[in-house]
Design a protein around this motif. Structure first.
Motif, short mmCIF file in Angstrom:
data_model
loop_
_atom_site.label_atom_id
_atom_site.label_comp_id
_atom_site.label_asym_id
_atom_site.label_seq_id
_atom_site.Cartn_x
_atom_site.Cartn_y
_atom_site.Cartn_z
N ASP A 203 12.07 -20.75 63.26
CA ASP A 203 13.17 -21.69 63.47
C ASP A 203 13.21 -22.76 62.39
N ILE A 204 12.03 -23.25 62.02
CA ILE A 204 11.97 -24.27 60.96
C ILE A 204 12.42 -23.66 59.63
N THR A 205 12.01 -22.43 59.36
CA THR A 205 12.40 -21.76 58.13
C THR A 205 13.91 -21.53 58.10
N ARG A 206 14.48 -21.16 59.25
CA ARG A 206 15.93 -20.99 59.31
C ARG A 206 16.65 -22.31 59.04
N TRP A 207 16.07 -23.41 59.51
CA TRP A 207 16.66 -24.72 59.21
C TRP A 207 16.62 -25.00 57.72
N GLU A 208 15.51 -24.66 57.08
CA GLU A 208 15.38 -24.86 55.63
C GLU A 208 16.47 -24.08 54.89
N ILE A 209 16.64 -22.82 55.28
CA ILE A 209 17.65 -21.97 54.64
C ILE A 209 19.03 -22.55 54.84
N ASP A 210 19.31 -22.99 56.06
CA ASP A 210 20.63 -23.54 56.39
C ASP A 210 20.89 -24.82 55.61
N SER B 230 21.34 -23.96 51.89
CA SER B 230 22.54 -23.16 51.65
C SER B 230 23.82 -23.98 51.74
N ASN B 231 23.79 -25.03 52.55
CA ASN B 231 25.00 -25.81 52.77
C ASN B 231 24.99 -27.18 52.09
N ALA B 232 24.09 -27.35 51.14
CA ALA B 232 24.03 -28.62 50.41
C ALA B 232 25.29 -28.81 49.57
N PRO B 233 25.80 -30.00 49.49
CA PRO B 233 26.99 -30.27 48.67
C PRO B 233 26.65 -30.16 47.19
N GLU B 234 27.68 -30.05 46.35
CA GLU B 234 27.46 -29.92 44.91
C GLU B 234 26.69 -31.11 44.35
N GLU B 235 26.91 -32.28 44.96
CA GLU B 235 26.26 -33.48 44.47
C GLU B 235 24.74 -33.42 44.60
N ALA B 236 24.26 -32.51 45.48
CA ALA B 236 22.81 -32.42 45.72
C ALA B 236 22.07 -31.96 44.48
N GLU B 237 22.80 -31.34 43.52
CA GLU B 237 22.15 -30.88 42.30
C GLU B 237 21.59 -32.04 41.49
N GLU B 238 22.09 -33.24 41.75
CA GLU B 238 21.62 -34.42 41.00
C GLU B 238 20.22 -34.83 41.43
N VAL B 239 19.77 -34.32 42.60
CA VAL B 239 18.46 -34.69 43.10
C VAL B 239 17.45 -33.61 42.70
N PRO B 240 16.42 -33.95 41.95
CA PRO B 240 15.43 -32.96 41.51
C PRO B 240 14.73 -32.30 42.71
N THR B 241 14.44 -31.01 42.58
CA THR B 241 13.74 -30.29 43.64
C THR B 241 12.23 -30.48 43.56
N GLY B 242 11.76 -31.00 42.45
CA GLY B 242 10.34 -31.28 42.33
C GLY B 242 9.51 -30.00 42.46
N ASP B 243 8.46 -30.08 43.27
CA ASP B 243 7.58 -28.92 43.43
C ASP B 243 7.95 -28.10 44.67
N MET B 244 9.25 -28.11 45.02
CA MET B 244 9.70 -27.39 46.22
C MET B 244 9.36 -25.91 46.16
N LEU B 245 9.70 -25.25 45.05
CA LEU B 245 9.48 -23.81 44.94
C LEU B 245 7.99 -23.49 44.95
N GLU B 246 7.18 -24.34 44.27
CA GLU B 246 5.74 -24.13 44.27
C GLU B 246 5.18 -24.25 45.69
N THR B 247 5.69 -25.20 46.44
CA THR B 247 5.26 -25.38 47.83
C THR B 247 5.67 -24.18 48.67
N PHE B 248 6.89 -23.71 48.41
CA PHE B 248 7.37 -22.53 49.14
C PHE B 248 6.47 -21.32 48.88
N ASN B 249 6.11 -21.10 47.60
CA ASN B 249 5.27 -19.96 47.25
C ASN B 249 3.91 -20.05 47.93
#
Length: 277
Positions: A39-46, A49-68
């Motif tokens: 359920d938490i993972t589905r929330w992450e995906i949601d 997936s639905n972030a506005p275009e403006e969200a690109e201005e915020v760096p993702t940092g080590d998000m992908l590394e944490t995900f891996n």
């Protein structure tokens, strides 16, 4: 030790099944937590997936590394479960019934030994086998499978055989009638199987040919080997039931209760091999 190799084989099977159930039960304990993680993972995906275009201005940092790292730990903790084959599970259901029937027949023959210990042993384990068939309701399973196969006439014959058997069991009468009803049922089932295997209505059919066609045409398959051996059981049951039905038992003592137990196992085995899933 008597039956040393046979017992060792059965112990390996029992240990395998017990280990499988134990691991399954252990996995089942974690279902609530696994659902929480999902359920938490589905929330992450949601959310992503639905972030506005403006969200690109915020760096993702080590998000992908944490995900891996997260996914790596998850797969270590939760290795993929094996996919259970419905096709082969049905066959192994039939093969287990066939193997237990072989032991049952052996146990009943031990009872023919003129020895009180042998007779007591035979009666005890024959009775326990009958209890297992009752516990797992073999007659009702057979009715379900015959209906699934589309054999209405054979289903009717089975019901008639069961009716006459219980009349005999309850009153110790009509033994010959019960035997002939069982024989008629077996003949009907054999006829249905032969018709199912025929390529045309005039084709000559044998048990061997039927067994090969209804198990996929592979002579090396376990299903073919198992169904082929059921042909010998079918002949044995038919002959013994005919002898009882025609009062030709001679001096031998034929236990119709035991024959019915064999018949149930025989029919259940056949139908489970043929019906996939």
């Amino acid at each position: 030790m008597c039956y040393e190799n046979e017992i060792e084989n059965r112990r390996k099977k029992e240990e395998y099944l017990s280990d499988w159930v134990q691991k399954f039960n252990q996995a089942s304990e974690f279902i609530p937590k696994i659902e929480q993680l999902r359920d938490i993972t589905r929330w992450e995906i949601d959310a992503l997936s639905n972030a506005p275009e403006e969200a690109e201005e915020v760096p993702t940092g080590d998000m992908l590394e944490t995900f891996n790292t997260d996914f790596g730990l998850l797969t270590l903790a939760l290795p993929p479960l094996p996919e259970i084959s419905k096709e082969f599970f049905s066959s192994t259901d039939g093969s287990t019934t066939a193997s237990s029937s072989v032991v049952f027949v052996h146990v009943t023959r031990v009872g023919d030994i003129p020895n009180e210990n042998a007779k007591a042993y035979s009666e005890q384990y024959s009775s326990r086998y009958q209890e297992l068939q009752n516990k797992y309701n073999f007659p009702e399973e057979i009715r379900f499978l015959l209906n699934k196969m589309g054999f209405p006439n054979t289903l009717s014959r089975f019901n008639s055989a069961e009716k006459f058997y219980f009349l005999y069991k309850g009153e110790n009468k009509a033994k010959t009638a019960a035997a002939m009803e069982m024989r008629t049922f077996l003949d009907g089932l054999k006829g249905d199987l032969f018709n199912l295997a025929r390529l045309n209505t005039s084709e000559n059919m044998t048990w061997d040919k039927m067994a090969l066609r209804l198990t996929g045409g592979d002579k090396s398959s376990q299903e073919f080997s198992l169904l082929l051996r059921q042909g010998k059981d079918q002949s044995s049951l038919t002959n013994r039931l005919s002898s009882i039905g025609k009062n030709r038992e001679g001096q031998s003592v034929t236990n119709l209760h035991y024959i019915r137990n064999e018949l149930l196992s025989h029919v259940y085995t056949i139908l489970k091999i043929i019906i996939k899933g």
